[in-house]
Scaffold this motif. Structure first.
Motif, short mmCIF file in Angstrom:
data_model
loop_
_atom_site.label_atom_id
_atom_site.label_comp_id
_atom_site.label_asym_id
_atom_site.label_seq_id
_atom_site.Cartn_x
_atom_site.Cartn_y
_atom_site.Cartn_z
N LEU A 83 0.82 -1.21 0.00
CA LEU A 83 0.00 0.00 0.00
C LEU A 83 0.85 1.26 0.00
N THR A 84 2.09 1.15 0.49
CA THR A 84 3.01 2.29 0.40
C THR A 84 3.23 2.68 -1.04
N LEU A 85 3.51 1.71 -1.90
CA LEU A 85 3.77 1.99 -3.31
C LEU A 85 2.51 2.40 -4.04
N VAL A 86 1.42 1.67 -3.80
CA VAL A 86 0.17 2.00 -4.48
C VAL A 86 -0.34 3.37 -4.05
N PHE A 123 3.18 -0.44 6.22
CA PHE A 123 3.06 0.83 5.50
C PHE A 123 4.10 1.83 6.00
N ALA A 124 4.18 1.96 7.33
CA ALA A 124 5.10 2.95 7.91
C ALA A 124 6.56 2.54 7.76
N LEU A 125 6.84 1.25 7.87
CA LEU A 125 8.22 0.78 7.76
C LEU A 125 8.79 1.09 6.37
N ALA A 126 8.00 0.86 5.34
CA ALA A 126 8.46 1.13 3.97
C ALA A 126 8.77 2.62 3.81
N ALA A 132 0.29 12.21 2.09
CA ALA A 132 -0.70 12.12 1.02
C ALA A 132 -1.12 10.68 0.79
N SER A 133 -0.19 9.74 0.88
CA SER A 133 -0.50 8.33 0.67
C SER A 133 -1.37 7.77 1.79
#
Length: 364
Positions: free
Chosen positions: A15-18, A272-275, A295-296
């Protein structure tokens, strides 16, 4: 490990990338105001690097001065000291991360960025499903969330109080980290301090068996890597709480509700936060990436919570929303099918209103 399973952590990293890709497609992020803020963010990144370098430069000057009276060519203690100071600043105390997070309390830009991105996520969702029956689409997030006040609660802290509270939290955690790191240098028992801290931390988060594995493996890890591992865990959790502040400053859960909310989503939030925490390590651009992370987070919210109702119905919503009702279904989706919940609703339109309402509760 129901909330901290590897699959949940991996989905959070995805979800970080998306989320970043979706956020960067928003044309409102490329207005003159945000360009100005981006330039300020880069300038702030440079300033942070310079501020952090001051202690190291000072120590180098002191060592150079000491070199006038001693022979430094035949020893390496001077470089060991400089390396140790750098490691304490960046890995033990996490000073760069603190300074980036502290910027939230100086400028409201990040809050506006979150809301703009949330509106864009809603708009993108409607556009992707424009050929479908509108009655089968999920409710929107932005229209109702913007109706919530960010300062209407009497219990809400004044900005200066919030800044002080954040600095106090960070200072307390930094002091504890420094104390644990110092204790790890004690003879005999020192080598068990960091593994014991790892066990205590992860026993509460993931349960006894994984914590025992972490404890056993940490006995053989070099101290430096074990510190980095622990601090990345704590800093990632702290980062996630800061990124979610625009949401929680509007929908104000009680302390117990907030704890339950985080616990049920812990694995995804950590991934999510680690990435993003890894990306924040990029020199100079870390503050800019922090804005992208904010924003993500708007995209993340639409995947792990239900759309908020009007403020008049907030109490009932909060009581139900602490439980992530579509958790297992969402974690089982392929990466390219994150909008599958709406498709599931469409498949049962002919089965009657009762079954459709039941699936809406489960999949939206």
């Amino acid at each position: 490990m129901t909330s901290f399973e590897p699959n949940a952590i991996l989905r959070g990293a995805q979800l970080t990338l998306v989320g970043a890709h979706r956020a960067l497609q928003n044309p409102r992020l490329f207005t003159s105001e945000h360009y100005r803020q981006a330039a300020l963010a880069v300038a702030a990144g440079i300033a942070i690097r310079l501020l952090i370098a001051i202690p190291t430069v000072g120590i180098r000057l002191l060592i150079r001065f000491a070199g006038l009276f001693t022979d430094l060519q035949s020893s390496s203690w001077d470089e060991d000291i400089i390396d140790g100071v750098h490691f304490v600043e960046h890995s033990v105390l996490q000073v760069p991360f603190f300074m980036m997070s502290f910027m939230r309390y100086i400028t409201p830009t990040l809050d506006q960025m979150f809301m703009d991105s949330l509106a864009w996520v809603d708009q993108t969702y409607v556009q992707k499903h424009k050929s479908e029956d509108p009655s089968g689409l999920r409710a929107m997030y932005y229209p109702n969330l913007r109706m919530y006040s960010t300062h209407g609660d009497a219990k809400q802290k004044h900005p200066k109080e919030a800044m002080f509270a954040f600095a106090l939290r960070f200072g307390r955690r930094a002091g504890l980290s420094l104390a644990v790191y110092a204790l790890s240098f004690l003879p005999v028992v020192g080598r068990f301090v960091l593994p014991a801290a790892s066990f205590y931390t992860f026993n509460k988060a993931v349960g006894l068996p994984p914590a025992v594995v972490i404890f056993g493996s940490s006995l053989f890890l070099p101290k430096r890597y074990l510190v980095m591992f622990l601090q990345s865990y704590f800093s990632s959790r702290s980062l996630m709480r800061e990124l979610l502040e625009p949401y929680f400053c509007r929908i104000r859960y009680t302390k117990e509700q907030k704890k339950a909310w985080f616990h049920d989503r812990e694995g995804v939030l950590y991934g999510f936060a680690l990435a993003f925490f890894v990306f924040l390590k990029v020199p100079l651009l870390g503050v800019l990436i922090y804005g992208v992370a904010e924003a993500s987070t708007a995209y993340l919210i639409t995947k792990i919570t239900e759309p908020p109702p009007a403020p008049s119905d907030a109490e009932e919503f909060k009581a139900k929303d602490v439980k992530w009702v579509n958790k297992h279904e969402f974690l089982g989706l392929p990466l390219d099918s994150l909008d599958k919940f709406n498709a599931k609703l469409d498949e049962v339109k002919s089965r009657g209103k009762t079954e459709k309402d039941e699936l809406r509760k489960r999949f939206t």
